[in-house]
Scaffold this motif. Structure first.
Motif, short mmCIF file in Angstrom:
data_model
loop_
_atom_site.label_atom_id
_atom_site.label_comp_id
_atom_site.label_asym_id
_atom_site.label_seq_id
_atom_site.Cartn_x
_atom_site.Cartn_y
_atom_site.Cartn_z
N HIS A 246 37.13 29.89 32.39
CA HIS A 246 36.09 30.40 31.49
C HIS A 246 34.69 30.18 32.07
N GLY A 247 34.21 31.18 32.80
CA GLY A 247 32.95 31.13 33.54
C GLY A 247 31.73 30.68 32.76
N ASP A 248 30.62 30.54 33.48
CA ASP A 248 29.37 30.05 32.91
C ASP A 248 28.31 31.13 32.73
N ALA A 249 28.66 32.37 32.86
CA ALA A 249 27.68 33.45 32.76
C ALA A 249 27.04 33.48 31.37
N ASP A 250 25.89 34.14 31.29
CA ASP A 250 25.14 34.20 30.03
C ASP A 250 25.82 35.05 28.96
N SER A 251 26.36 36.18 29.34
CA SER A 251 26.96 37.06 28.34
C SER A 251 28.47 36.87 28.28
N VAL A 252 29.02 37.20 27.14
CA VAL A 252 30.47 37.09 26.95
C VAL A 252 31.20 38.00 27.93
N GLY A 253 30.71 39.21 28.09
CA GLY A 253 31.34 40.15 29.02
C GLY A 253 31.37 39.62 30.45
N ALA A 254 30.27 39.04 30.87
CA ALA A 254 30.20 38.47 32.23
C ALA A 254 31.12 37.27 32.37
N ARG A 255 31.21 36.44 31.32
CA ARG A 255 32.11 35.28 31.36
C ARG A 255 33.56 35.73 31.48
N VAL A 256 33.93 36.73 30.69
CA VAL A 256 35.30 37.25 30.74
C VAL A 256 35.58 37.84 32.12
N ARG A 257 34.64 38.62 32.64
CA ARG A 257 34.78 39.23 33.96
C ARG A 257 34.93 38.15 35.04
N ASP A 258 34.07 37.12 34.99
CA ASP A 258 34.15 36.03 35.97
C ASP A 258 35.48 35.28 35.86
N SER A 259 35.86 34.97 34.65
CA SER A 259 37.11 34.23 34.44
C SER A 259 38.31 35.03 34.89
N LEU A 260 38.32 36.30 34.54
CA LEU A 260 39.45 37.15 34.91
C LEU A 260 39.49 37.37 36.42
N GLY A 261 38.34 37.59 37.03
CA GLY A 261 38.29 37.76 38.49
C GLY A 261 38.78 36.52 39.21
N HIS A 262 38.33 35.36 38.75
CA HIS A 262 38.78 34.09 39.33
C HIS A 262 40.30 33.94 39.16
N ALA A 263 40.79 34.22 37.97
CA ALA A 263 42.22 34.07 37.68
C ALA A 263 43.07 35.03 38.51
N LEU A 264 42.63 36.25 38.64
CA LEU A 264 43.39 37.23 39.44
C LEU A 264 43.46 36.79 40.90
N PHE A 265 42.35 36.29 41.43
CA PHE A 265 42.35 35.82 42.82
C PHE A 265 43.25 34.59 42.97
N GLU A 266 43.08 33.62 42.09
CA GLU A 266 43.85 32.37 42.17
C GLU A 266 45.34 32.60 41.97
N SER A 267 45.71 33.58 41.18
CA SER A 267 47.11 33.81 40.84
C SER A 267 47.81 34.82 41.73
N SER A 268 47.07 35.51 42.57
CA SER A 268 47.66 36.59 43.37
C SER A 268 48.78 36.11 44.28
N GLY A 269 48.74 34.86 44.70
CA GLY A 269 49.78 34.32 45.55
C GLY A 269 51.16 34.38 44.92
N MET A 270 51.22 34.33 43.60
CA MET A 270 52.52 34.41 42.93
C MET A 270 53.19 35.75 43.20
N LEU A 271 52.41 36.82 43.16
CA LEU A 271 52.97 38.15 43.43
C LEU A 271 53.21 38.36 44.91
N GLU A 272 52.28 37.89 45.73
CA GLU A 272 52.44 38.03 47.17
C GLU A 272 53.68 37.28 47.66
N ALA A 273 54.02 36.21 46.97
CA ALA A 273 55.19 35.41 47.35
C ALA A 273 56.49 36.18 47.23
N ALA A 274 56.50 37.21 46.43
CA ALA A 274 57.72 37.99 46.21
C ALA A 274 57.96 39.04 47.29
#
Length: 172
Positions: A72-100
């Protein structure tokens, strides 16, 4: 003897591949293949592949959600926080799919009739063990550890994968 430090671009790539999500995804995916092949002894490779891929995607979605929620990012707006959090999560979690990807190759070959199902399953599981060994090696390589430490890390990570797959097969 110490190794030379990896190039910064290689370090970033190795850090991406050596994420906990990649290791976890490889172990989970190989366990899914083992479980699907034991559950249905005469299952077609396509069914094993479909079950394993579908299940790892569900685990990946749960992982993305949990990482996004925890980050849950630190950006000023809710939209930016969601975007930051989701972008971070997609990057951090991508290894699970790549592993297959690598363990799926023998199953895909079996779907096209190029391998027997049992041989494809065994080869898929060994591919996962090799991927785990590589991830273990890279985890220590990116930290500039000596060759012997990297090799021990690779062997330990691969053996852990073998143990998890064997345990999964025994439980099913």
């Amino acid at each position: 003897m110490t190794a030379t430090a990896p190039h910064p671009a290689h370090r970033a790539l190795w850090r991406h591949w050596g994420t906990p999500a990649a290791v976890y995804g490889t172990v989970v995916y190989s366990s899914l293949i083992a479980a699907a092949s034991v559950e249905a002894e005469h299952a077609a490779a396509g069914r094993i592949l479909l079950f394993s891929v579908t299940t790892i995607v569900v685990f990946w979605l749960a992982h993305v959600f949990s990482v996004a929620l925890a980050h849950h990012g630190d950006a000023d707006s809710v939209g930016a926080r969601v975007r930051d959090s989701l972008g971070h999560a997609l990057f951090e979690s991508s290894g699970m799919l790549e592993a297959a990807i690598v363990p799926s190759i023998p199953l895909v070959l079996s779907v096209f009739g190029l391998l027997q199902v049992r041989a494809a399953v065994v080869l898929s599981l060994w591919c996962a063990v090799v991927v785990l060994a590589l991830l273990g090696y890279l985890a220590f390589r990116v930290r500039d550890r000596p060759l012997w430490v990297r090799l021990v890390g690779a062997a330990a990570t691969a053996l852990f994968g073998v143990a998890v797959v064997a345990l999964e097969a025994l439980l099913h």
